[in-house]
Design a protein around this motif. Structure first.
Motif, PDB file in Angstrom:
ATOM      1  N   SER A 156      26.476  49.597  23.635  1.00 35.12           N
ATOM      2  CA  SER A 156      27.793  49.409  24.466  1.00 35.12           C
ATOM      3  C   SER A 156      28.266  48.027  24.592  1.00 35.12           C
ATOM      4  O   SER A 156      29.340  47.407  24.252  1.00 35.12           O
ATOM      5  CB  SER A 156      27.879  50.124  25.890  1.00 35.12           C
ATOM      6  OG  SER A 156      29.089  49.818  26.464  1.00 35.12           O
ATOM      7  N   GLU A 157      27.070  47.268  25.117  1.00 37.23           N
ATOM      8  CA  GLU A 157      27.687  45.829  25.543  1.00 37.23           C
ATOM      9  C   GLU A 157      27.019  44.688  24.382  1.00 37.23           C
ATOM     10  O   GLU A 157      27.763  43.725  24.658  1.00 37.23           O
ATOM     11  CB  GLU A 157      26.711  45.684  26.921  1.00 37.23           C
ATOM     12  CG  GLU A 157      27.375  46.800  28.173  1.00 37.23           C
ATOM     13  CD  GLU A 157      28.791  46.467  28.794  1.00 37.23           C
ATOM     14  OE1 GLU A 157      28.852  45.277  29.351  1.00 37.23           O
ATOM     15  OE2 GLU A 157      29.368  47.266  28.314  1.00 37.23           O
ATOM     16  N   ASP A 158      26.029  44.778  24.007  1.00 36.58           N
ATOM     17  CA  ASP A 158      25.368  43.852  23.192  1.00 36.58           C
ATOM     18  C   ASP A 158      24.530  44.277  22.248  1.00 36.58           C
ATOM     19  O   ASP A 158      23.367  44.369  22.242  1.00 36.58           O
ATOM     20  CB  ASP A 158      24.803  43.006  24.258  1.00 36.58           C
ATOM     21  CG  ASP A 158      24.140  41.657  23.654  1.00 36.58           C
ATOM     22  OD1 ASP A 158      24.548  41.267  22.527  1.00 36.58           O
ATOM     23  OD2 ASP A 158      23.582  40.905  24.555  1.00 36.58           O
ATOM     24  N   THR A 217      26.839  38.401  26.835  1.00 35.71           N
ATOM     25  CA  THR A 217      25.894  39.317  26.432  1.00 35.71           C
ATOM     26  C   THR A 217      25.161  39.739  27.640  1.00 35.71           C
ATOM     27  O   THR A 217      25.638  39.327  29.131  1.00 35.71           O
ATOM     28  CB  THR A 217      24.749  38.398  25.938  1.00 35.71           C
ATOM     29  OG1 THR A 217      24.294  37.324  26.697  1.00 35.71           O
ATOM     30  CG2 THR A 217      25.327  37.596  24.761  1.00 35.71           C
ATOM     31  N   ILE A 218      24.267  40.708  27.537  1.00 30.19           N
ATOM     32  CA  ILE A 218      23.649  41.480  28.716  1.00 30.19           C
ATOM     33  C   ILE A 218      22.782  40.055  29.553  1.00 30.19           C
ATOM     34  O   ILE A 218      22.743  40.615  30.834  1.00 30.19           O
ATOM     35  CB  ILE A 218      22.572  42.481  28.051  1.00 30.19           C
ATOM     36  CG1 ILE A 218      23.371  43.723  27.579  1.00 30.19           C
ATOM     37  CG2 ILE A 218      21.906  42.816  29.275  1.00 30.19           C
ATOM     38  CD1 ILE A 218      22.542  44.665  26.849  1.00 30.19           C
ATOM     39  N   LEU A 250      30.863  50.745  32.175  1.00 24.88           N
ATOM     40  CA  LEU A 250      30.573  49.450  32.682  1.00 24.88           C
ATOM     41  C   LEU A 250      31.482  48.105  32.612  1.00 24.88           C
ATOM     42  O   LEU A 250      31.229  47.314  33.153  1.00 24.88           O
ATOM     43  CB  LEU A 250      28.907  48.811  32.019  1.00 24.88           C
ATOM     44  CG  LEU A 250      27.864  49.740  32.487  1.00 24.88           C
ATOM     45  CD1 LEU A 250      26.616  49.194  31.591  1.00 24.88           C
ATOM     46  CD2 LEU A 250      27.611  49.650  33.865  1.00 24.88           C
ATOM     47  N   PRO A 251      32.444  48.181  31.616  1.00 21.12           N
ATOM     48  CA  PRO A 251      33.322  47.066  31.623  1.00 21.12           C
ATOM     49  C   PRO A 251      34.187  46.971  32.894  1.00 21.12           C
ATOM     50  O   PRO A 251      34.476  45.744  33.221  1.00 21.12           O
ATOM     51  CB  PRO A 251      34.344  47.655  30.181  1.00 21.12           C
ATOM     52  CG  PRO A 251      33.351  48.508  29.545  1.00 21.12           C
ATOM     53  CD  PRO A 251      32.616  49.263  30.509  1.00 21.12           C
ATOM     54  N   ASN A 252      34.435  48.270  33.662  1.00 17.85           N
ATOM     55  CA  ASN A 252      34.885  48.038  34.912  1.00 17.85           C
ATOM     56  C   ASN A 252      34.859  49.208  35.478  1.00 17.85           C
ATOM     57  O   ASN A 252      35.731  50.065  35.576  1.00 17.85           O
ATOM     58  CB  ASN A 252      36.510  47.763  34.570  1.00 17.85           C
ATOM     59  CG  ASN A 252      37.015  47.286  35.989  1.00 17.85           C
ATOM     60  OD1 ASN A 252      36.709  47.591  37.033  1.00 17.85           O
ATOM     61  ND2 ASN A 252      37.952  46.286  35.954  1.00 17.85           N
ATOM     62  N   ILE A 308      30.084  55.273  21.935  1.00 18.90           N
ATOM     63  CA  ILE A 308      28.607  54.535  22.095  1.00 18.90           C
ATOM     64  C   ILE A 308      27.705  55.561  21.545  1.00 18.90           C
ATOM     65  O   ILE A 308      26.482  55.092  20.939  1.00 18.90           O
ATOM     66  CB  ILE A 308      28.448  54.436  23.621  1.00 18.90           C
ATOM     67  CG1 ILE A 308      29.406  53.399  24.182  1.00 18.90           C
ATOM     68  CG2 ILE A 308      26.985  54.276  23.985  1.00 18.90           C
ATOM     69  CD1 ILE A 308      29.447  53.497  25.673  1.00 18.90           C
ATOM     70  N   LEU A 309      27.636  56.852  21.529  1.00 22.32           N
ATOM     71  CA  LEU A 309      26.728  57.864  20.971  1.00 22.32           C
ATOM     72  C   LEU A 309      26.470  57.472  19.465  1.00 22.32           C
ATOM     73  O   LEU A 309      25.596  57.548  19.099  1.00 22.32           O
ATOM     74  CB  LEU A 309      27.027  59.039  21.134  1.00 22.32           C
ATOM     75  CG  LEU A 309      26.933  59.885  22.726  1.00 22.32           C
ATOM     76  CD1 LEU A 309      27.660  61.027  22.989  1.00 22.32           C
ATOM     77  CD2 LEU A 309      25.477  59.900  23.061  1.00 22.32           C
TER      78      LEU A 309
END
Length: 232
Positions: free
Chosen positions: A74-76, A109-110, A192-194, A214-215
């Motif tokens: 999702s994030e990085d 990044t994470i 997690l973005p908000n 994401i999956l």
């Protein structure tokens, strides 16, 4: 001149204390983060004494592997490869922001998010971003990638007053983080973005769509084998 010398001495002491904290947190549980303190003070300033900002620390063995995979997807996705900064993503965001005439929107990044949440404060400012930029490589040097992920998941905010994956898992799914499924991990990562706009317990159509994305990314990355391949 005397004032300058005192300021330099104070700065050296603060840097030394911060470095000591980074070293200690490379193996000790993190009791709280700067963002948690920020949220708590903000609540008290608004006379909201019911708000409690805290998390329940869990070790890497007490977090489901799919949760690690979900936040990377999702994030990085370049997390195993970079040293704190994803320059390709930064270039893309810079071009996009330049064309839109916007600023301060980055491709954090994470590692950067971990530094910001743990040591700095929430919100956009060039001062915070500058400190974050200087601190991130130090954390990358001292901590392992797995440690960065573990600290991140223990302090990141999943909802109003809900910090850390263990607290989020218990609150939303009534189970420990070790037992999270792929779908549950992806849903947590999706907010997690908000987490003040997107909600785990009342997911919007956008949040559910992001969960499915994401999956799919988790599958394309190779699933749990991705973590083993990168020693995560």
């Amino acid at each position: 001149m005397v004032l300058v010398r005192k300021l330099k001495k104070l700065l050296i002491i603060l840097i030394a204390l911060w470095l000591l904290t980074v070293v200690l947190f490379s193996f000790l549980p993190v009791p709280f983060s700067a963002v948690m303190v920020q949220r708590q003070i903000s609540a008290w300033s608004e006379f909201d004494f019911s708000y409690v900002s805290h998390s329940t620390w869990v070790s890497e063995k007490e977090i489901a592997s799919v949760m690690y995979l979900a936040v990377i997807a999702s994030e990085d996705q370049n997390f195993p490869k970079h040293w704190g900064f994803d320059f390709d993503a930064i270039e893309k965001v810079f071009k996009k922001n330049h064309n839109n005439g916007k600023t301060l929107r980055g491709a954090s990044t994470i590692s950067q998010q971990t530094v910001k949440n743990l040591f700095l404060w929430d919100g956009r400012s060039w001062i915070r971003k500058g400190l974050e930029t200087g601190m991130t490589p130090v954390v990358e040097l001292i901590w392992s990638k797995k440690r960065i992920l573990t600290v991140y998941l223990n302090i990141v905010e999943f909802g109003d007053g809900i910090f850390g994956v263990e607290q989020a898992s218990q609150y939303y799914f009534r189970k420990p983080a070790k037992q999270l499924t792929s779908h549950e991990a992806a849903l947590l990562a999706a907010v997690l973005p908000n987490p003040h706009i997107y909600h785990v317990n009342k997911p919007s159509a956008y949040t559910l769509k992001r969960q499915q994305w994401i999956l799919n990314q988790m599958r394309l990355m190779g699933g749990i084998a991705f973590l083993k391949k990168n020693n995560l």
